[in-house]
Enzyme design. Sequence first.
Site, PDB file in Angstrom:
ATOM      1  N   THR A 189       0.831  -1.219   0.000  1.00 19.22           N
ATOM      2  CA  THR A 189       0.000   0.000   0.000  1.00 19.22           C
ATOM      3  C   THR A 189       0.860   1.261   0.000  1.00 19.22           C
ATOM      4  O   THR A 189       0.328   2.365  -0.065  1.00 19.22           O
ATOM      5  CB  THR A 189      -0.905   0.025   1.255  1.00 19.22           C
ATOM      6  N   VAL A 227       6.381   2.883  -2.647  1.00 21.45           N
ATOM      7  CA  VAL A 227       7.258   1.983  -3.397  1.00 21.45           C
ATOM      8  C   VAL A 227       6.510   0.700  -3.758  1.00 21.45           C
ATOM      9  O   VAL A 227       6.602   0.204  -4.886  1.00 21.45           O
ATOM     10  CB  VAL A 227       8.545   1.670  -2.591  1.00 21.45           C
ATOM     11  N   HIS A 245      14.520  12.518  -7.962  1.00 17.14           N
ATOM     12  CA  HIS A 245      15.700  13.041  -7.268  1.00 17.14           C
ATOM     13  C   HIS A 245      16.675  13.583  -8.319  1.00 17.14           C
ATOM     14  O   HIS A 245      16.888  12.956  -9.364  1.00 17.14           O
ATOM     15  CB  HIS A 245      16.419  11.933  -6.503  1.00 17.14           C
ATOM     16  N   ASN A 253      12.820   8.505  -8.266  1.00 14.47           N
ATOM     17  CA  ASN A 253      13.287   7.789  -7.064  1.00 14.47           C
ATOM     18  C   ASN A 253      12.405   6.613  -6.693  1.00 14.47           C
ATOM     19  O   ASN A 253      12.852   5.687  -6.021  1.00 14.47           O
ATOM     20  CB  ASN A 253      13.391   8.748  -5.877  1.00 14.47           C
ATOM     21  N   GLN A 257      16.505  16.070  -3.318  1.00 15.54           N
ATOM     22  CA  GLN A 257      15.676  14.860  -3.207  1.00 15.54           C
ATOM     23  C   GLN A 257      14.200  15.186  -2.971  1.00 15.54           C
ATOM     24  O   GLN A 257      13.856  16.019  -2.122  1.00 15.54           O
ATOM     25  CB  GLN A 257      16.215  13.971  -2.085  1.00 15.54           C
ATOM     26  N   CYS A 274      17.916   5.340  -2.751  1.00 15.12           N
ATOM     27  CA  CYS A 274      17.525   5.914  -4.059  1.00 15.12           C
ATOM     28  C   CYS A 274      18.591   6.845  -4.642  1.00 15.12           C
ATOM     29  O   CYS A 274      18.854   6.807  -5.846  1.00 15.12           O
ATOM     30  CB  CYS A 274      16.194   6.636  -3.933  1.00 15.12           C
ATOM     31  N   ARG A 292      -3.603  -2.845   9.411  1.00 16.32           N
ATOM     32  CA  ARG A 292      -4.432  -1.653   9.114  1.00 16.32           C
ATOM     33  C   ARG A 292      -5.015  -1.701   7.713  1.00 16.32           C
ATOM     34  O   ARG A 292      -6.065  -1.153   7.441  1.00 16.32           O
ATOM     35  CB  ARG A 292      -3.572  -0.377   9.186  1.00 16.32           C
ATOM     36  N   ARG A 329      21.713  -3.448   3.950  1.00 14.85           N
ATOM     37  CA  ARG A 329      22.572  -3.015   2.833  1.00 14.85           C
ATOM     38  C   ARG A 329      24.058  -3.229   3.060  1.00 14.85           C
ATOM     39  O   ARG A 329      24.792  -3.538   2.127  1.00 14.85           O
ATOM     40  CB  ARG A 329      22.319  -1.529   2.527  1.00 14.85           C
TER      41      ARG A 329
HETATM   42  N1  LIG Z   1      10.388   6.216  -1.408  1.00 15.06           N
HETATM   43  C1  LIG Z   1      11.593   6.042  -1.901  1.00 15.06           C
HETATM   44  O1  LIG Z   1      12.100   6.771  -2.790  1.00 15.06           O
HETATM   45  C2  LIG Z   1      12.410   4.928  -1.413  1.00 15.06           C
HETATM   46  C3  LIG Z   1      13.568   4.623  -2.073  1.00 15.06           C
HETATM   47  C4  LIG Z   1      14.345   3.579  -1.636  1.00 15.06           C
HETATM   48  C5  LIG Z   1      13.950   2.877  -0.545  1.00 15.06           C
HETATM   49  N2  LIG Z   1      12.800   3.179   0.105  1.00 15.06           N
HETATM   50  C6  LIG Z   1      12.436   2.369   1.259  1.00 15.06           C
HETATM   51  O2  LIG Z   1      11.291   1.597   0.966  1.00 15.06           O
HETATM   52  C7  LIG Z   1      10.520   1.389   2.136  1.00 15.06           C
HETATM   53  C8  LIG Z   1       9.092   1.855   1.924  1.00 15.06           C
HETATM   54  O3  LIG Z   1       9.070   3.211   1.523  1.00 15.06           O
HETATM   55  P1  LIG Z   1       7.739   3.928   1.031  1.00 15.06           P
HETATM   56  O4  LIG Z   1       8.189   5.227   0.531  1.00 15.06           O
HETATM   57  O5  LIG Z   1       6.948   3.025   0.148  1.00 15.06           O
HETATM   58  O6  LIG Z   1       6.928   4.098   2.426  1.00 15.06           O
HETATM   59  P2  LIG Z   1       5.367   4.336   2.665  1.00 15.06           P
HETATM   60  O7  LIG Z   1       4.742   4.961   1.475  1.00 15.06           O
HETATM   61  O8  LIG Z   1       5.270   5.032   3.967  1.00 15.06           O
HETATM   62  O9  LIG Z   1       4.757   2.828   2.799  1.00 15.06           O
HETATM   63  C9  LIG Z   1       5.108   1.960   3.859  1.00 15.06           C
HETATM   64  C10 LIG Z   1       4.533   0.570   3.593  1.00 15.06           C
HETATM   65  O10 LIG Z   1       4.981  -0.310   4.620  1.00 15.06           O
HETATM   66  C11 LIG Z   1       3.841  -0.954   5.195  1.00 15.06           C
HETATM   67  N3  LIG Z   1       4.063  -1.245   6.614  1.00 15.06           N
HETATM   68  C12 LIG Z   1       4.406  -0.363   7.597  1.00 15.06           C
HETATM   69  N4  LIG Z   1       4.462  -1.015   8.790  1.00 15.06           N
HETATM   70  C13 LIG Z   1       4.155  -2.323   8.542  1.00 15.06           C
HETATM   71  C14 LIG Z   1       4.050  -3.481   9.361  1.00 15.06           C
HETATM   72  N5  LIG Z   1       4.261  -3.453  10.684  1.00 15.06           N
HETATM   73  N6  LIG Z   1       3.718  -4.647   8.759  1.00 15.06           N
HETATM   74  C15 LIG Z   1       3.492  -4.711   7.421  1.00 15.06           C
HETATM   75  N7  LIG Z   1       3.555  -3.642   6.603  1.00 15.06           N
HETATM   76  C16 LIG Z   1       3.903  -2.456   7.157  1.00 15.06           C
HETATM   77  C17 LIG Z   1       2.728   0.050   5.028  1.00 15.06           C
HETATM   78  O11 LIG Z   1       1.493  -0.639   5.147  1.00 15.06           O
HETATM   79  P3  LIG Z   1       0.177   0.099   5.740  1.00 15.06           P
HETATM   80  O12 LIG Z   1      -0.399   0.907   4.603  1.00 15.06           O
HETATM   81  O13 LIG Z   1      -0.696  -1.055   6.104  1.00 15.06           O
HETATM   82  O14 LIG Z   1       0.609   0.930   6.892  1.00 15.06           O
HETATM   83  C18 LIG Z   1       3.016   0.535   3.611  1.00 15.06           C
HETATM   84  O15 LIG Z   1       2.536  -0.425   2.686  1.00 15.06           O
HETATM   85  C19 LIG Z   1      11.289   2.139   3.241  1.00 15.06           C
HETATM   86  O16 LIG Z   1      12.154   1.237   3.851  1.00 15.06           O
HETATM   87  C20 LIG Z   1      12.060   3.179   2.480  1.00 15.06           C
HETATM   88  O17 LIG Z   1      13.196   3.599   3.183  1.00 15.06           O
HETATM   89  C21 LIG Z   1      12.013   4.176  -0.321  1.00 15.06           C
END
Ligand SMILES: NC(=O)c1ccc[n+]([C@@H]2O[C@H](COP(=O)([O-])OP(=O)(O)OC[C@H]3O[C@@H](n4cnc5c(N)ncnc54)[C@H](OP(=O)(O)O)[C@@H]3O)[C@@H](O)[C@H]2O)c1
Length: 344
Positions: A11, A14, A242, A315, A157, A130, A39, A99
């Site tokens: 959800t 990413v 980015h 990104n 970024q 990223c 949730r 990593r």
């Molecule tokens: N955004 C970027 O550019 C980027 C780049 C590289 C790496 N990342 C990494 O990728 C990861 C996700 O980033 P994002 O930007 O997609 O974050 P996000 O939009 O905040 O989404 C977080 C996701 O993790 C799920 N989640 C959180 N707590 C959980 C739990 N206890 N059990 C199962 N699922 C859980 C959430 O589900 P719910 O909806 O149910 O809460 C949601 O699907 C992070 O580690 C981030 O550092 C992101």
Amino acid sequence: MGYKVAVVGATGNVGREMLEILAERAFPADEVVAVASRRSMGVEVSWGEKALKVKALDTFDFSDVDICLMSAGSAVSKEWSPRIAAEGAVVIDNSSCWRLDPDVPLIVPEVNAEAAAGFRRKGIIANPNCSTEQLVVALKPLHDRATIKRVVVATYQSVSGAGREAMDELFAQTRAIYVTDPIEPKQFPKRIAFNVIPHIDVFMEDGFTKEEWKMVAETKKILDPTIKLVATCVRVPVFIGHSEAVNIEFAQPLSADEARKILRDAPGCLVVDKREPGGYVTPHEAAGEDATYISRIREDPTVDSGLVMWIVSDNLRKGAALNAVQIAEALINRKLIQAKRKAA
Ligand SMILES: NC(=O)c1ccc[n+]([C@@H]2O[C@H](COP(=O)([O-])OP(=O)(O)OC[C@H]3O[C@@H](n4cnc5c(N)ncnc54)[C@H](OP(=O)(O)O)[C@@H]3O)[C@@H](O)[C@H]2O)c1
């Protein structure tokens, strides 16, 4: 029969992008399952034309999953990736948790796909940060030709790098400024709308931030430990994409013209460098695209052999979801994994 793929964090920013990319690239999956926290149980997300109902991570059975694309943050990955790997799935994780673990390969397929075979040690492969990802895609072909000694990078970024709530905060603050509502920063330490913030992730003892340190450590692990790198990471009020202003110093001579030719032929790179107004790429054009765009390539007159350039990428795609899917494709193409159901 194809593979069974689980997307954990389906959800999130990413995770949703992962589902889209799996469909777009016709990834050889028979079944894709969307997993997130309790949730989100029952929430629908799309995989191509199909609507998938989200399952809860803590009750999901991974025993017949082949590939788990994990994108739910470090704390979740720390607890769950080893458990999922123990069920026989290869975990490709987006968080910073694994990593720098010496038993976990850190992979950008255009740069070091051959190192992916090392996943067997822990069953986990890490996806880099990223900002590192787009940087090493452009550095690799130049390093092969002229040996990079030192890199100085300033990043610009986007807020999507900090997750969904951070994107909502930029939107809400921008609106609040127009309607003169009060602004209360929550996701960022200062106001992000119409501002820039020279601070991403936590501060370390030496004054650098962890985001800056990650760029150094990850570039060394992926590309070459002898490369010296110093970074200033800045958050800007852009939703997706980015950008990086990069100074590169080489051991051997390399002209801007030759670098342009090398980068034009390099996997994952697209050179747009017209030296006229608009003859370069900005995050607005890079959003939704797969390439790492390189513009403004010029010689640095302050060093013996050096180039300056502007590197932009989406990104959420190359910086996260696309790279994870490309890693899975590399495992399949190199016959490093087999579908469990096929093997049975
Ligand atoms: N955004 C970027 O550019 C980027 C780049 C590289 C790496 N990342 C990494 O990728 C990861 C996700 O980033 P994002 O930007 O997609 O974050 P996000 O939009 O905040 O989404 C977080 C996701 O993790 C799920 N989640 C959180 N707590 C959980 C739990 N206890 N059990 C199962 N699922 C859980 C959430 O589900 P719910 O909806 O149910 O809460 C949601 O699907 C992070 O580690 C981030 O550092 C992101």
